[in-house]
Design a protein around this motif. Structure first.
Motif, PDB file in Angstrom:
ATOM      1  N   GLN A  87       0.820  -1.216   0.000  1.00  0.00           N
ATOM      2  CA  GLN A  87       0.000   0.000   0.000  1.00  0.00           C
ATOM      3  C   GLN A  87       0.851   1.262   0.000  1.00  0.00           C
ATOM      4  O   GLN A  87       0.364   2.337  -0.330  1.00  0.00           O
ATOM      5  CB  GLN A  87      -0.965  -0.004   1.176  1.00  0.00           C
ATOM      6  N   THR A  88       2.132   1.138   0.335  1.00  0.00           N
ATOM      7  CA  THR A  88       3.022   2.301   0.328  1.00  0.00           C
ATOM      8  C   THR A  88       3.757   2.447  -1.000  1.00  0.00           C
ATOM      9  O   THR A  88       4.582   3.338  -1.147  1.00  0.00           O
ATOM     10  CB  THR A  88       4.059   2.204   1.466  1.00  0.00           C
ATOM     11  N   GLY A  89       3.460   1.563  -1.955  1.00  0.00           N
ATOM     12  CA  GLY A  89       4.096   1.647  -3.265  1.00  0.00           C
ATOM     13  C   GLY A  89       5.391   0.880  -3.387  1.00  0.00           C
ATOM     14  O   GLY A  89       6.069   0.956  -4.411  1.00  0.00           O
ATOM     15  N   GLN A  90       5.743   0.105  -2.381  1.00  0.00           N
ATOM     16  CA  GLN A  90       6.980  -0.684  -2.428  1.00  0.00           C
ATOM     17  C   GLN A  90       6.751  -1.944  -3.262  1.00  0.00           C
ATOM     18  O   GLN A  90       5.789  -2.680  -3.050  1.00  0.00           O
ATOM     19  CB  GLN A  90       7.415  -1.071  -1.019  1.00  0.00           C
TER      20      GLN A  90
ATOM     21  N   GLY B 224       3.256 -11.006   9.434  1.00  0.00           N
ATOM     22  CA  GLY B 224       2.222 -10.163  10.014  1.00  0.00           C
ATOM     23  C   GLY B 224       1.178  -9.876   8.949  1.00  0.00           C
ATOM     24  O   GLY B 224       1.136 -10.521   7.905  1.00  0.00           O
ATOM     25  N   GLU B 225       0.325  -8.903   9.225  1.00  0.00           N
ATOM     26  CA  GLU B 225      -0.716  -8.518   8.280  1.00  0.00           C
ATOM     27  C   GLU B 225      -0.106  -8.000   6.985  1.00  0.00           C
ATOM     28  O   GLU B 225       0.954  -7.378   6.989  1.00  0.00           O
ATOM     29  CB  GLU B 225      -1.592  -7.423   8.879  1.00  0.00           C
ATOM     30  N   ALA B 226      -0.798  -8.253   5.879  1.00  0.00           N
ATOM     31  CA  ALA B 226      -0.397  -7.730   4.565  1.00  0.00           C
ATOM     32  C   ALA B 226      -1.565  -6.883   4.073  1.00  0.00           C
ATOM     33  O   ALA B 226      -2.538  -7.401   3.530  1.00  0.00           O
ATOM     34  CB  ALA B 226      -0.091  -8.873   3.611  1.00  0.00           C
ATOM     35  N   LEU B 227      -1.478  -5.591   4.302  1.00  0.00           N
ATOM     36  CA  LEU B 227      -2.597  -4.689   4.035  1.00  0.00           C
ATOM     37  C   LEU B 227      -2.427  -3.965   2.702  1.00  0.00           C
ATOM     38  O   LEU B 227      -1.340  -3.509   2.372  1.00  0.00           O
ATOM     39  CB  LEU B 227      -2.704  -3.657   5.164  1.00  0.00           C
ATOM     40  N   GLY B 228      -3.508  -3.839   1.960  1.00  0.00           N
ATOM     41  CA  GLY B 228      -3.529  -3.016   0.754  1.00  0.00           C
ATOM     42  C   GLY B 228      -2.590  -3.457  -0.345  1.00  0.00           C
ATOM     43  O   GLY B 228      -1.943  -2.630  -0.974  1.00  0.00           O
ATOM     44  N   LEU B 229      -2.517  -4.744  -0.627  1.00  0.00           N
ATOM     45  CA  LEU B 229      -1.664  -5.240  -1.703  1.00  0.00           C
ATOM     46  C   LEU B 229      -2.340  -5.030  -3.053  1.00  0.00           C
ATOM     47  O   LEU B 229      -3.562  -5.128  -3.159  1.00  0.00           O
ATOM     48  CB  LEU B 229      -1.400  -6.730  -1.515  1.00  0.00           C
TER      49      LEU B 229
END
Length: 155
Positions: free
Chosen positions: A42-45, A57-62
């Motif tokens: 989600q941060t563009g990485q 851990g959690e994987a948010l906004g892929l």
């Protein structure tokens, strides 16, 4: 004696955390014979260009798409798979909301929990894809812990 008890308690706590650690893996199957799968946070990485990627851990906004040379950095112009993987509340969908558009057959499915749940987009008419921001019917949820996601192109 106290020192031995403290070490024992600490060891048990670490073992408990390791057993209950949250983890999710995203895998790709590119059957197109061209293009490169891209997975972004989600941060563009950029997280993956086709290899399996595992979160601790959690994987948010892929977001994922098949880069065929015509996709923008956020998958613009291409079929987009969106996902959030977290224990007790994972969700994934296919988005064709502009500026995204159908580019290749794309689909996803959960595994190691909620097996058989997923969706496919096989044509530009793709009735199970997001086309408007309120098309919530397109979301495929999963409540399993440590669930994984397989994304396939050109199936």
């Amino acid at each position: 004696m106290f020192f031995k008890l403290a070490i024992g308690a600490l060891s048990a706590a670490v073992a408990f955390l390791q057993v209950n650690a949250e983890s999710h893996t995203v895998t790709f199957n590119n059957k197109c014979g061209r293009g490169t799968p891209h997975l972004y946070s989600q941060t563009g990485q950029l997280l993956s260009t086709g290899g399996a990627w595992t979160s601790n851990g959690e994987a948010l906004g892929l977001i994922a798409f098949l880069q065929t040379g015509g996709c923008g950095n956020n998958g613009e112009g291409c079929t987009l798979v969106e996902a959030t993987l977290k224990n007790g509340g994972s969700a994934a969908d296919i988005s064709l909301i502009s500026p995204h558009e159908f580019s290749v057959t794309s689909g996803f499915g959960y595994y190691d929990g909620c097996d058989g749940s997923g969706t496919d987009c096989t044509s530009a008419s793709c009735p199970k894809a997001y086309r408007q921001p309120n098309d919530n019917f397109a979301i495929v949820g999963c409540g399993a812990n440590n669930v994984n996601l397989a994304i396939t192109f050109c199936d």
